[in-house]
Motif scaffolding. Sequence first.
Motif, PDB file in Angstrom:
ATOM      1  N   ARG A 216      17.211   4.188  42.395  1.00  0.00           N
ATOM      2  CA  ARG A 216      16.558   3.049  42.255  1.00  0.00           C
ATOM      3  C   ARG A 216      15.323   3.132  42.343  1.00  0.00           C
ATOM      4  NH1 ARG A 216      20.873  -1.896  43.653  1.00  0.00           N
ATOM      5  NH2 ARG A 216      22.765  -0.621  43.122  1.00  0.00           N
ATOM      6  N   VAL A 218      11.718   0.672  43.025  1.00  0.00           N
ATOM      7  CA  VAL A 218      11.081  -0.789  43.234  1.00  0.00           C
ATOM      8  C   VAL A 218       9.561  -0.507  43.284  1.00  0.00           C
ATOM      9  CG1 VAL A 218      10.575  -2.466  45.204  1.00  0.00           C
ATOM     10  CG2 VAL A 218      12.794  -1.173  45.165  1.00  0.00           C
ATOM     11  N   PRO A 241      17.454   1.555  37.589  1.00  0.00           N
ATOM     12  CA  PRO A 241      17.060   0.143  37.573  1.00  0.00           C
ATOM     13  C   PRO A 241      15.740   0.298  38.182  1.00  0.00           C
ATOM     14  CG  PRO A 241      18.646   0.192  39.072  1.00  0.00           C
ATOM     15  CD  PRO A 241      18.597   1.447  38.469  1.00  0.00           C
ATOM     16  N   LEU A 242      14.708  -0.750  37.732  1.00  0.00           N
ATOM     17  CA  LEU A 242      13.449  -0.743  38.455  1.00  0.00           C
ATOM     18  C   LEU A 242      13.294  -2.354  38.915  1.00  0.00           C
ATOM     19  CD1 LEU A 242       9.958   0.544  37.724  1.00  0.00           C
ATOM     20  CD2 LEU A 242      10.303  -1.788  38.142  1.00  0.00           C
ATOM     21  N   ASP A 243      13.071  -2.659  40.141  1.00  0.00           N
ATOM     22  CA  ASP A 243      12.995  -3.856  40.804  1.00  0.00           C
ATOM     23  C   ASP A 243      11.288  -4.093  40.621  1.00  0.00           C
ATOM     24  OD1 ASP A 243      12.586  -6.299  41.925  1.00  0.00           O
ATOM     25  OD2 ASP A 243      13.223  -5.532  44.010  1.00  0.00           O
ATOM     26  N   ARG A 244      10.931  -4.945  39.612  1.00  0.00           N
ATOM     27  CA  ARG A 244       9.448  -5.225  39.422  1.00  0.00           C
ATOM     28  C   ARG A 244       9.054  -6.258  40.346  1.00  0.00           C
ATOM     29  NH1 ARG A 244       5.853  -5.241  34.648  1.00  0.00           N
ATOM     30  NH2 ARG A 244       4.311  -6.672  34.969  1.00  0.00           N
ATOM     31  N   ILE A 245       8.072  -6.068  41.374  1.00  0.00           N
ATOM     32  CA  ILE A 245       7.583  -7.270  42.069  1.00  0.00           C
ATOM     33  C   ILE A 245       6.284  -7.842  41.574  1.00  0.00           C
ATOM     34  CG2 ILE A 245       6.917  -7.748  44.356  1.00  0.00           C
ATOM     35  CD1 ILE A 245       8.572  -5.389  45.669  1.00  0.00           C
ATOM     36  N   HIS A 256       6.965  -5.919  51.232  1.00  0.00           N
ATOM     37  CA  HIS A 256       8.172  -6.407  50.619  1.00  0.00           C
ATOM     38  C   HIS A 256       9.480  -5.605  51.204  1.00  0.00           C
ATOM     39  CE1 HIS A 256       5.791  -8.991  48.123  1.00  0.00           C
ATOM     40  NE2 HIS A 256       4.926  -7.984  47.909  1.00  0.00           N
ATOM     41  N   ARG A 259      12.972  -6.041  49.513  1.00  0.00           N
ATOM     42  CA  ARG A 259      13.107  -5.646  48.560  1.00  0.00           C
ATOM     43  C   ARG A 259      13.528  -4.144  48.295  1.00  0.00           C
ATOM     44  NH1 ARG A 259      10.690  -9.643  44.820  1.00  0.00           N
ATOM     45  NH2 ARG A 259      11.002  -8.432  42.844  1.00  0.00           N
ATOM     46  N   ASP A 262      16.959  -3.704  49.901  1.00  0.00           N
ATOM     47  CA  ASP A 262      18.005  -3.999  49.147  1.00  0.00           C
ATOM     48  C   ASP A 262      18.036  -2.860  48.141  1.00  0.00           C
ATOM     49  OD1 ASP A 262      18.023  -6.631  49.957  1.00  0.00           O
ATOM     50  OD2 ASP A 262      17.006  -7.736  48.493  1.00  0.00           O
ATOM     51  N   ALA A 263      17.238  -2.376  47.824  1.00  0.00           N
ATOM     52  CA  ALA A 263      17.402  -1.045  46.883  1.00  0.00           C
ATOM     53  C   ALA A 263      18.197  -0.082  47.626  1.00  0.00           C
ATOM     54  CB  ALA A 263      15.999  -0.372  46.405  1.00  0.00           C
TER      55      ALA A 263
END
Length: 275
Positions: A216, A218, A241-245, A256, A259, A262-263
């Motif tokens: 994962r 971030v 997946p990539l969590d974009r902030i 963050h 975030r 969470d990952a």
Amino acid sequence: MPSNSTRVGDLTMRWEEAGDGPAVVFIHGIPTSPRLWRHVVPLVEGARCLAWEMVGYGASIAEGEGRDISVARQADYLAEWMEAVGLDQAVVVGHDLGGGVAQILAVRHRARVRGLVLMNCIAYDSWPIPMVKAMRALGPVVAHLPDAAFRPVYSSFLHQGHDVPGRAEESIEAHWPYYAAADGAAAAFIRQTEALDVNDTLAIADAIPGLDLPARLVWGAADPFQEIDYGYRLATELGAPLDRIEGGLHFVPEDHPDRVADAVNGLLHDLAAAG
């Protein structure tokens, strides 16, 4: 988190540790220390969290003098430390240089890595960043700066990478004391920059798509140091997946932490479900 140390060959290696459960190893970058993860670890659920200190950084700055402290060598130091403390395998979480260490570890020591969580990290040809190149070019001059003159330079670097008000100052208070305790803060920083070589990540770039491990990402989308396009390339090649902030800058573990946690929690959940 409590600090620990052990001898690994002729080195004293350090880490901070908290919690119980499956192992998660956290790797910081430059110019930080294991304290980078101080807001993340309390949010990680049901895991043994170990924030490893790169050789030549943090409280181990003196250990790096006269040694190879390149990113590639750090991956081997990390594998040796994992062997010494009995960690057969772990989820590996990396930021900045630590993300490059994590990638190299996964390629060179695949059996040690259960999964990867990467954020705003070096990859491919994304580094060294212009600011670091400039510092390295001026090394003979910068290395002799007294601590009082170098601290504003150091502080400026951290301020450029934070988007949460007040967090940059807190970050400086967390990491600067390690440089201040060294025999010359500027000289310690210059030693770190002189060890940076883009070939360390270029050498393993072709192996990233074949890693076949859970991952994962971030990423602070506004990071001036590590552009998010590199994050998307990593995500594509890892199948992750990539969590974009949005508006996030470089030091996402400090700005963050929710975030990032969470990952990590999500990956641990997926691994547990897969058995």
